[in-house]
Design an enzyme around this catalytic site. Structure first.
Site, mmCIF file in Angstrom:
data_model
loop_
_atom_site.group_PDB
_atom_site.id
_atom_site.type_symbol
_atom_site.label_atom_id
_atom_site.label_comp_id
_atom_site.label_asym_id
_atom_site.label_seq_id
_atom_site.Cartn_x
_atom_site.Cartn_y
_atom_site.Cartn_z
ATOM 1 N N ILE A 1 43.065 29.201 17.808
ATOM 2 C CA ILE A 1 41.815 29.894 17.441
ATOM 3 C C ILE A 1 42.106 31.240 16.766
ATOM 4 C CG2 ILE A 1 40.281 28.755 19.106
ATOM 5 C CD1 ILE A 1 40.540 31.308 20.874
ATOM 6 N N LYS B 1 39.770 38.083 29.631
ATOM 7 C CA LYS B 1 38.539 37.274 29.554
ATOM 8 C C LYS B 1 37.327 38.219 29.489
ATOM 9 C CE LYS B 1 37.945 33.319 29.814
ATOM 10 N NZ LYS B 1 37.887 32.262 28.759
ATOM 11 N N TYR C 1 44.750 38.121 33.217
ATOM 12 C CA TYR C 1 43.877 36.999 32.840
ATOM 13 C C TYR C 1 42.422 37.448 32.794
ATOM 14 C CZ TYR C 1 40.844 32.941 33.469
ATOM 15 O OH TYR C 1 39.819 32.042 33.339
ATOM 16 N N THR D 1 34.467 33.271 32.990
ATOM 17 C CA THR D 1 34.828 33.022 34.389
ATOM 18 C C THR D 1 34.204 34.042 35.336
ATOM 19 O OG1 THR D 1 36.731 33.135 35.885
ATOM 20 C CG2 THR D 1 36.955 34.315 33.826
ATOM 21 N N ASP D 2 34.025 33.629 36.601
ATOM 22 C CA ASP D 2 33.528 34.570 37.613
ATOM 23 C C ASP D 2 34.527 35.700 37.859
ATOM 24 O OD1 ASP D 2 35.487 33.118 38.982
ATOM 25 O OD2 ASP D 2 34.184 32.454 40.616
ATOM 26 N N GLU D 3 35.794 35.488 37.447
ATOM 27 C CA GLU D 3 36.824 36.502 37.727
ATOM 28 C C GLU D 3 36.578 37.809 36.977
ATOM 29 O OE1 GLU D 3 40.882 35.332 37.973
ATOM 30 O OE2 GLU D 3 40.406 33.359 38.753
ATOM 31 N N PRO E 1 50.283 39.205 43.625
ATOM 32 C CA PRO E 1 49.965 40.636 43.463
ATOM 33 C C PRO E 1 48.509 40.824 43.013
ATOM 34 C CG PRO E 1 51.967 40.043 42.243
ATOM 35 C CD PRO E 1 51.369 38.757 42.728
ATOM 36 N N ILE F 1 38.852 21.405 31.466
ATOM 37 C CA ILE F 1 37.381 21.442 31.428
ATOM 38 C C ILE F 1 36.878 21.010 30.049
ATOM 39 C CG2 ILE F 1 35.326 22.848 31.869
ATOM 40 C CD1 ILE F 1 37.123 24.777 33.455
HETATM 41 P P1 NAD Z 1 43.275 24.636 30.572
HETATM 42 O O1 NAD Z 1 44.419 25.571 30.720
HETATM 43 O O2 NAD Z 1 43.314 23.316 31.257
HETATM 44 O O3 NAD Z 1 43.021 24.331 29.021
HETATM 45 C C1 NAD Z 1 43.031 25.315 28.041
HETATM 46 C C2 NAD Z 1 43.043 24.605 26.691
HETATM 47 O O4 NAD Z 1 43.003 25.602 25.671
HETATM 48 C C3 NAD Z 1 44.315 23.764 26.452
HETATM 49 O O5 NAD Z 1 43.972 22.554 25.847
HETATM 50 C C4 NAD Z 1 45.136 24.634 25.506
HETATM 51 O O6 NAD Z 1 46.026 23.900 24.690
HETATM 52 C C5 NAD Z 1 44.040 25.311 24.706
HETATM 53 N N1 NAD Z 1 44.455 26.588 24.116
HETATM 54 C C6 NAD Z 1 45.098 27.632 24.741
HETATM 55 N N2 NAD Z 1 45.279 28.641 23.872
HETATM 56 C C7 NAD Z 1 44.753 28.247 22.692
HETATM 57 C C8 NAD Z 1 44.627 28.858 21.426
HETATM 58 N N3 NAD Z 1 45.093 30.073 21.205
HETATM 59 N N4 NAD Z 1 44.007 28.174 20.441
HETATM 60 C C9 NAD Z 1 43.523 26.905 20.652
HETATM 61 N N5 NAD Z 1 43.636 26.282 21.830
HETATM 62 C C10 NAD Z 1 44.237 26.946 22.840
HETATM 63 O O7 NAD Z 1 41.999 25.476 30.989
HETATM 64 P P2 NAD Z 1 40.635 25.074 31.722
HETATM 65 O O8 NAD Z 1 40.830 25.209 33.169
HETATM 66 O O9 NAD Z 1 40.148 23.816 31.145
HETATM 67 O O10 NAD Z 1 39.706 26.290 31.257
HETATM 68 C C11 NAD Z 1 38.918 26.197 30.078
HETATM 69 C C12 NAD Z 1 38.059 27.459 29.950
HETATM 70 O O11 NAD Z 1 37.242 27.599 31.104
HETATM 71 C C13 NAD Z 1 38.861 28.748 29.854
HETATM 72 O O12 NAD Z 1 38.232 29.588 28.932
HETATM 73 C C14 NAD Z 1 38.793 29.334 31.258
HETATM 74 O O13 NAD Z 1 38.911 30.734 31.224
HETATM 75 C C15 NAD Z 1 37.415 28.887 31.681
HETATM 76 N N6 NAD Z 1 37.207 28.728 33.125
HETATM 77 C C16 NAD Z 1 38.087 27.991 33.879
HETATM 78 C C17 NAD Z 1 37.823 27.803 35.237
HETATM 79 C C18 NAD Z 1 38.743 26.983 36.122
HETATM 80 O O14 NAD Z 1 38.551 26.979 37.328
HETATM 81 N N7 NAD Z 1 39.723 26.276 35.583
HETATM 82 C C19 NAD Z 1 36.683 28.371 35.814
HETATM 83 C C20 NAD Z 1 35.818 29.134 35.012
HETATM 84 C C21 NAD Z 1 36.098 29.285 33.671
HETATM 85 O O1 DAU Z 2 37.352 31.519 39.462
HETATM 86 C C1 DAU Z 2 37.550 30.891 38.238
HETATM 87 C C2 DAU Z 2 39.023 30.880 37.942
HETATM 88 O O2 DAU Z 2 39.596 29.968 38.864
HETATM 89 C C3 DAU Z 2 39.360 30.490 36.517
HETATM 90 O O3 DAU Z 2 38.838 31.441 35.655
HETATM 91 C C4 DAU Z 2 40.872 30.380 36.344
HETATM 92 O O4 DAU Z 2 41.189 29.931 35.043
HETATM 93 C C5 DAU Z 2 41.406 29.399 37.363
HETATM 94 O O5 DAU Z 2 42.807 29.335 37.281
HETATM 95 C C6 DAU Z 2 40.981 29.808 38.770
HETATM 96 O O6 DAU Z 2 41.657 31.002 39.215
HETATM 97 P P1 DAU Z 2 42.228 31.148 40.698
HETATM 98 O O7 DAU Z 2 43.307 32.141 40.672
HETATM 99 O O8 DAU Z 2 41.145 31.319 41.689
HETATM 100 O O9 DAU Z 2 42.800 29.639 40.877
HETATM 101 P P2 DAU Z 2 44.181 29.070 41.445
HETATM 102 O O10 DAU Z 2 44.024 27.592 41.504
HETATM 103 O O11 DAU Z 2 45.370 29.632 40.760
HETATM 104 O O12 DAU Z 2 44.171 29.631 42.937
HETATM 105 C C7 DAU Z 2 43.085 29.372 43.814
HETATM 106 C C8 DAU Z 2 43.373 30.109 45.109
HETATM 107 O O13 DAU Z 2 44.502 29.490 45.752
HETATM 108 C C9 DAU Z 2 43.763 31.562 44.930
HETATM 109 O O14 DAU Z 2 43.259 32.311 46.014
HETATM 110 C C10 DAU Z 2 45.288 31.550 44.967
HETATM 111 C C11 DAU Z 2 45.579 30.419 45.947
HETATM 112 N N1 DAU Z 2 46.844 29.677 45.720
HETATM 113 C C12 DAU Z 2 47.074 29.193 44.481
HETATM 114 C C13 DAU Z 2 48.225 28.493 44.216
HETATM 115 C C14 DAU Z 2 48.521 27.956 42.836
HETATM 116 C C15 DAU Z 2 47.714 29.452 46.775
HETATM 117 O O15 DAU Z 2 47.482 29.872 47.925
HETATM 118 N N2 DAU Z 2 48.864 28.764 46.504
HETATM 119 C C16 DAU Z 2 49.169 28.278 45.283
HETATM 120 O O16 DAU Z 2 50.269 27.670 45.112
#
Ligand code: NAD
Ligand code: DAU
Length: 328
Positions: free
Chosen positions: A55, A145, A141, A117-119, A265, A12
């Site tokens: 960070i 957060k 996680y 995050t919504d989580e 889990p 992101i």
């Molecule tokens: P990502 O795992 O793709 O990227 C995380 C980045 O942070 C990486 O570039 C990593 O190298 C860097 N990083 C990790 N630990 C670090 C540290 N200690 N210091 C500096 N850099 C560090 O994650 P993403 O999916 O892009 O998520 C970005 C943000 O958005 C996160 O805060 C996550 O909680 C939030 N978020 C993600 C989702 C989702 O669906 N992916 C949804 C809502 C919120």
């Molecule tokens: O809701 C926002 C969050 O969404 C972010 O804060 C997190 O960083 C991001 O990882 C994501 O969390 P989820 O646990 O919802 O995402 P994930 O892609 O891991 O899983 C999405 C759904 O799919 C969840 O119900 C678990 C399920 N899943 C996931 C994987 C990897 C499967 O059924 N099989 C799989 O192999």
């Protein structure tokens, strides 16, 4: 403005850097630890300055923040499954890391946006969470957060920090590491590997295209009221099994690849966000799930250079540990 984007080499963060540098003309500094999820390739086509560091490292933060007008923090460990097996880094990055950033921002009285995050709200059977819903996280996680969100709120209350929090729902789109549901299923489907669905697959997620989240965060950076949290939810909800079925259709693979595996889990059943507060501020999601998923599948299909080094590297060991079987 000169903007420090922490975690800007991830999924992101890199999309956000692209948006800010190209559409808003910001001068962007990226501070990133380059964990397995952080990749310089993600920023290859965007003008930016890069500082390699964590960070939680005050010296790295001092180097990166010099001359900046505002800070947006994406840096995090982000995979729920990894937080269940190895939570240590989640605690270090989300607690200590957010603290170090807040101290640096406080000393300079800079504007700060914490990406959350919504989580943090936990699971909801019906209806949607608003910003006043109680925090009720379920995993290491989401608990860490939520801890970071509370620390930000404490700094606002005590020191008058100009900070906002953005809570996003499940993002998808280009450059997402293939440990997450959508890219994992797309790449497995394209390779004819099994599609591992946790439990009954009826868990519901609120899908948000990554550029819509970036626009929402930018909107809060520019227009958000200090001290406020803003939900940024996607326009569509979908059960996991249906997401997988749509990916099978888009990739032309076989439904026989679906394999129901042991559930995660403490698995949250449903996430749903009300984004009315941000909508009132003028933001609206632009990409519906059907369109965004098609774009995403097309991107992965055509960008083998991006995923090939991941899929043939350390990711294979992660996959085998997590799923108890090798990738094909
Ligand atoms: P990502 O795992 O793709 O990227 C995380 C980045 O942070 C990486 O570039 C990593 O190298 C860097 N990083 C990790 N630990 C670090 C540290 N200690 N210091 C500096 N850099 C560090 O994650 P993403 O999916 O892009 O998520 C970005 C943000 O958005 C996160 O805060 C996550 O909680 C939030 N978020 C993600 C989702 C989702 O669906 N992916 C949804 C809502 C919120
Ligand atoms: O809701 C926002 C969050 O969404 C972010 O804060 C997190 O960083 C991001 O990882 C994501 O969390 P989820 O646990 O919802 O995402 P994930 O892609 O891991 O899983 C999405 C759904 O799919 C969840 O119900 C678990 C399920 N899943 C996931 C994987 C990897 C499967 O059924 N099989 C799989 O192999």
């Amino acid at each position: 403005m000169r903007l420090l984007v922490c975690g800007g080499a991830g999924f992101i963060g890199s999309n956000f850097v692209r948006l800010r540098a190209r559409d808003h003309g910001d001068e962007v500094v990226v501070l990133d630890k380059l964990t397995y999820a952080g990749r310089r390739e993600n920023l290859a086509d965007v003008e930016h300055e890069f500082v390699h560091g964590a960070i939680e490292d005050p010296d790295a933060v001092e180097r990166a923040i010099e001359g900046c007008d505002a800070v947006v923090n994406f840096a995090a460990e982000t995979h729920v499954d990894r937080s269940i097996t190895e939570p240590d880094a989640f605690i270090r990055t989300h607690a200590q890391g957010t603290f170090v950033l807040l101290e640096a921002v406080r000393r300079r009285a800079l504007r700060f946006v914490q990406v959350s995050t919504d989580e943090v709200y936990g699971s909801i059977e019906s209806g949607s969470f608003t910003e006043t819903s109680p925090l009720n996280p379920s995993s290491p996680y989401s608990a860490t957060k939520a801890g970071a969100d509370l620390l930000v709120a404490g700094y606002v209350h005590t020191y008058g920090l100009e900070a906002c929090i953005c809570r996003g729902s499940n993002n998808y789109g280009p450059r997402q590491y293939p440990e997450k549901l959508i890219p994992l299923m797309v790449l497995n489907a394209l390779h004819g590997d099994p599609l591992p669905v946790y439990g009954d697959g009826m868990q519901v997620r609120n899908w948000l295209y990554v550029e819509d989240f970036g626009r929402g965060i930018g909107h809060v950076l520019e227009h958000g009221r200090p001290g406020e949290a803003y939900n940024v939810g996607g326009p569509d909800e979908c059960p996991n099994i249906e997401v997988v079925q749509r990916i099978i259709e888009l990739t032309g693979s076989s439904p026989d690849l679906i394999e129901h595996v042991t559930d995660r889990p403490g698995h949250d059943r449903r996430y749903s966000l009300s984004s009315d507060k941000l909508r009132e501020l003028g933001w609206e999601a632009q990409v519906r799930f059907a369109e965004g998923l098609e774009r995403t599948v097309d991107w992965y299909r055509s960008q083998q250079w991006w995923w090939e080094p991941i899929r043939s590297g350390a990711y294979r060991e992660y996959y085998e540990r997590q799923y108890g079987r090798a990738l094909g």
